[in-house]
Scaffold this motif. Structure first.
Motif, PDB file in Angstrom:
ATOM      1  N   ASP A  29      35.487  52.210  38.081  1.00  0.00           N
ATOM      2  CA  ASP A  29      36.098  52.958  39.321  1.00  0.00           C
ATOM      3  C   ASP A  29      37.474  52.791  39.067  1.00  0.00           C
ATOM      4  O   ASP A  29      38.158  51.838  38.278  1.00  0.00           O
ATOM      5  CB  ASP A  29      35.710  52.366  40.687  1.00  0.00           C
ATOM      6  N   PRO A  30      38.561  53.253  39.968  1.00  0.00           N
ATOM      7  CA  PRO A  30      39.881  53.048  39.848  1.00  0.00           C
ATOM      8  C   PRO A  30      40.327  51.836  39.755  1.00  0.00           C
ATOM      9  O   PRO A  30      41.305  51.457  39.146  1.00  0.00           O
ATOM     10  CB  PRO A  30      40.389  53.964  41.074  1.00  0.00           C
ATOM     11  N   ALA A  31      39.411  50.883  40.644  1.00  0.00           N
ATOM     12  CA  ALA A  31      39.907  49.452  40.612  1.00  0.00           C
ATOM     13  C   ALA A  31      39.907  48.945  39.122  1.00  0.00           C
ATOM     14  O   ALA A  31      40.639  48.079  38.847  1.00  0.00           O
ATOM     15  CB  ALA A  31      39.299  48.629  41.682  1.00  0.00           C
ATOM     16  N   ILE A  38      44.505  42.120  36.822  1.00  0.00           N
ATOM     17  CA  ILE A  38      44.623  42.130  38.284  1.00  0.00           C
ATOM     18  C   ILE A  38      43.566  41.248  38.969  1.00  0.00           C
ATOM     19  O   ILE A  38      42.342  41.156  38.476  1.00  0.00           O
ATOM     20  CB  ILE A  38      43.872  43.692  38.825  1.00  0.00           C
ATOM     21  N   SER A  39      43.900  40.700  39.962  1.00  0.00           N
ATOM     22  CA  SER A  39      43.020  39.675  40.689  1.00  0.00           C
ATOM     23  C   SER A  39      41.858  40.299  41.395  1.00  0.00           C
ATOM     24  O   SER A  39      41.989  41.322  41.740  1.00  0.00           O
ATOM     25  CB  SER A  39      43.734  38.939  41.524  1.00  0.00           C
ATOM     26  N   PRO A  40      40.646  39.522  41.656  1.00  0.00           N
ATOM     27  CA  PRO A  40      39.527  40.055  42.143  1.00  0.00           C
ATOM     28  C   PRO A  40      40.033  40.395  43.566  1.00  0.00           C
ATOM     29  O   PRO A  40      39.407  41.539  44.313  1.00  0.00           O
ATOM     30  CB  PRO A  40      38.507  38.740  41.950  1.00  0.00           C
ATOM     31  N   GLU A  41      40.677  39.684  44.156  1.00  0.00           N
ATOM     32  CA  GLU A  41      41.101  39.994  45.518  1.00  0.00           C
ATOM     33  C   GLU A  41      41.767  41.430  45.674  1.00  0.00           C
ATOM     34  O   GLU A  41      41.567  42.173  46.630  1.00  0.00           O
ATOM     35  CB  GLU A  41      42.113  38.997  46.299  1.00  0.00           C
ATOM     36  N   LEU A  42      42.826  41.577  44.780  1.00  0.00           N
ATOM     37  CA  LEU A  42      43.540  43.042  44.588  1.00  0.00           C
ATOM     38  C   LEU A  42      42.479  44.273  44.518  1.00  0.00           C
ATOM     39  O   LEU A  42      42.478  45.331  45.082  1.00  0.00           O
ATOM     40  CB  LEU A  42      44.678  42.912  43.616  1.00  0.00           C
ATOM     41  N   ARG A  43      41.501  43.631  43.696  1.00  0.00           N
ATOM     42  CA  ARG A  43      40.586  44.957  43.306  1.00  0.00           C
ATOM     43  C   ARG A  43      39.724  45.233  44.603  1.00  0.00           C
ATOM     44  O   ARG A  43      39.497  46.492  44.953  1.00  0.00           O
ATOM     45  CB  ARG A  43      39.525  44.492  42.333  1.00  0.00           C
ATOM     46  N   ALA A  44      39.398  44.427  45.145  1.00  0.00           N
ATOM     47  CA  ALA A  44      38.497  44.351  46.326  1.00  0.00           C
ATOM     48  C   ALA A  44      39.455  45.208  47.480  1.00  0.00           C
ATOM     49  O   ALA A  44      38.800  46.042  48.112  1.00  0.00           O
ATOM     50  CB  ALA A  44      38.141  42.985  46.819  1.00  0.00           C
ATOM     51  N   THR A  45      40.731  45.053  47.661  1.00  0.00           N
ATOM     52  CA  THR A  45      41.453  45.574  48.566  1.00  0.00           C
ATOM     53  C   THR A  45      41.689  47.035  48.174  1.00  0.00           C
ATOM     54  O   THR A  45      41.551  47.847  48.860  1.00  0.00           O
ATOM     55  CB  THR A  45      42.950  44.854  48.548  1.00  0.00           C
ATOM     56  N   ILE A  46      41.730  47.379  46.911  1.00  0.00           N
ATOM     57  CA  ILE A  46      42.049  48.881  46.592  1.00  0.00           C
ATOM     58  C   ILE A  46      40.601  49.584  46.789  1.00  0.00           C
ATOM     59  O   ILE A  46      40.662  50.598  47.271  1.00  0.00           O
ATOM     60  CB  ILE A  46      42.295  48.682  44.904  1.00  0.00           C
ATOM     61  N   ARG A  47      39.726  48.878  46.550  1.00  0.00           N
ATOM     62  CA  ARG A  47      38.288  49.353  46.835  1.00  0.00           C
ATOM     63  C   ARG A  47      38.258  49.739  48.405  1.00  0.00           C
ATOM     64  O   ARG A  47      37.548  51.099  48.471  1.00  0.00           O
ATOM     65  CB  ARG A  47      36.998  48.692  46.373  1.00  0.00           C
ATOM     66  N   THR A  48      38.316  48.976  48.959  1.00  0.00           N
ATOM     67  CA  THR A  48      38.191  49.074  50.742  1.00  0.00           C
ATOM     68  C   THR A  48      39.331  50.213  50.825  1.00  0.00           C
ATOM     69  O   THR A  48      39.040  51.072  51.906  1.00  0.00           O
ATOM     70  CB  THR A  48      38.756  47.650  51.194  1.00  0.00           C
ATOM     71  N   GLN A  49      40.683  50.219  50.303  1.00  0.00           N
ATOM     72  CA  GLN A  49      41.753  51.268  50.918  1.00  0.00           C
ATOM     73  C   GLN A  49      40.953  52.664  50.537  1.00  0.00           C
ATOM     74  O   GLN A  49      41.301  53.477  51.372  1.00  0.00           O
ATOM     75  CB  GLN A  49      42.952  50.776  49.951  1.00  0.00           C
TER      76      GLN A  49
END
Length: 315
Positions: A29-31, A38-49
């Motif tokens: 996906d885009p993340a 890219i850190s896992p936290e940032l990936r999770a934030t992008i997916r949520t966003q």
């Protein structure tokens, strides 16, 4: 007319829905397209966003609601509306496809009519063999061969882009010549195969037309051979007109690869860039646009056939 519009809308909707589902089922996906740093936290934030962690049904409902409002979404890779991405790329692709379709149609009709009037001769057999070889070549492979030959070895034509680096400093005549030089190789890559396709259909239709009774009657009346062939050619136009609508999907598919090879900044180039970046809104919008062009091409081909032969019109 209403039935044609309804059929076209159904085709576009079905293609868009299928593309959306397949994109959601594709790995990544885009993340994940951001890379390994890219850190896992940032990936999770992008997916949520972007709502990527919602179910496919929820994402589809949100996408369909936006689509019905005329909102094609936001390009996550280019950071601007998808409509802006399409408005920049679409005119360049339509120009390239329009030129390719015109060259393919005119060239194929001329070659095919010439073959059909001489069916069975040595020249006809030699031309048919050459066209069959050309018809078998993929556009992207032909594009690479043309680049190697005319841009690398002979250095006659530029290999990439739509204009040269010094375009802004040229006068009007030089700018026109520069654009034409950049157009030659992409146009040849798309249209040469199209010429072979149209020529094969025109040849067969012309051969059948030359065997009709009205041709013998025309000759018995004392018409010249050129006049007889002209009347036979008019009767052989229907299969070629039908093929014009069928060629649009092939041109769209070929343009994707040809634009990538020549870095032509059109829809194909934008679509491949979006696929690599997992920019799904751009990919979905591209599928919708391609489906709409295909449906419009088929409808226009039907209308042209009815104009050419009034017997085909619905009662």
């Amino acid at each position: 007319m209403i039935l044609r519009v309804a059929q076209g809308a159904t085709v576009v909707f079905a293609a868009a829905t299928l593309a959306f589902v397949l994109l959601q089922l594709a790995p990544g996906d885009p993340a994940t397209a951001l890379g390994e740093g890219i850190s896992p936290e940032l990936r999770a934030t992008i997916r949520t966003q972007y709502g990527l962690d919602d179910s496919i049904a929820v994402q589809y409902g949100r996408w369909l609601s936006s689509l019905l409002r005329g909102d094609l979404g936001w390009s996550r890779d280019q950071h601007r509306p998808v409509a802006a991405v399409l408005s920049d790329a679409l005119p360049r692709t339509l120009f390239l496809m329009g030129c390719a379709l015109s060259v393919s149609l005119v060239g194929g009709m001329l070659v095919g009519a010439w073959q059909g009037a001489r069916a069975g001769s040595r020249r006809d057999r030699a031309t048919s063999t050459a066209l069959l070889v050309l018809y078998s070549l993929p556009e992207f492979w032909l594009a690479l061969v043309l680049v190697v030959l005319f841009a690398h070895y002979l250095r006659w034509l530029p290999a990439t882009g739509i204009t040269g680096d010094m375009y802004d400093y040229m006068n009007t005549r030089e700018q026109l010549l520069d654009r034409l030089r950049h157009l030659v190789l992409p146009l040849a890559s798309l249209s040469l195969v199209g010429v072979a396709v149209f020529a094969r259909y025109q040849r067969n239709a012309m051969q059948d037309s030359m065997a009709q009774a009205f041709v013998r009657t025309a000759r018995a009346k004392g018409l010249t051979e050129s006049a007889v062939r002209r009347e036979a050619w008019r009767s052989a136009l229907l299969p070629v007109i039908t093929m014009t609508g069928v060629m649009l999907p092939a041109l769209i598919t070929g343009a994707v690869f040809v634009e990538r090879v020549f870095s032509w900044p059109g829809m194909g180039f934008a679509m491949i860039r979006a696929i690599e970046a997992r920019d799904y809104p751009v990919v979905s919008a591209g599928v919708i646009l391609g489906s709409a062009l295909t449906a419009c091409g088929a409808a226009l081909a039907d209308i042209a056939r009815e104009i050419a032969d009034p017997r085909l019109r619905s009662p």
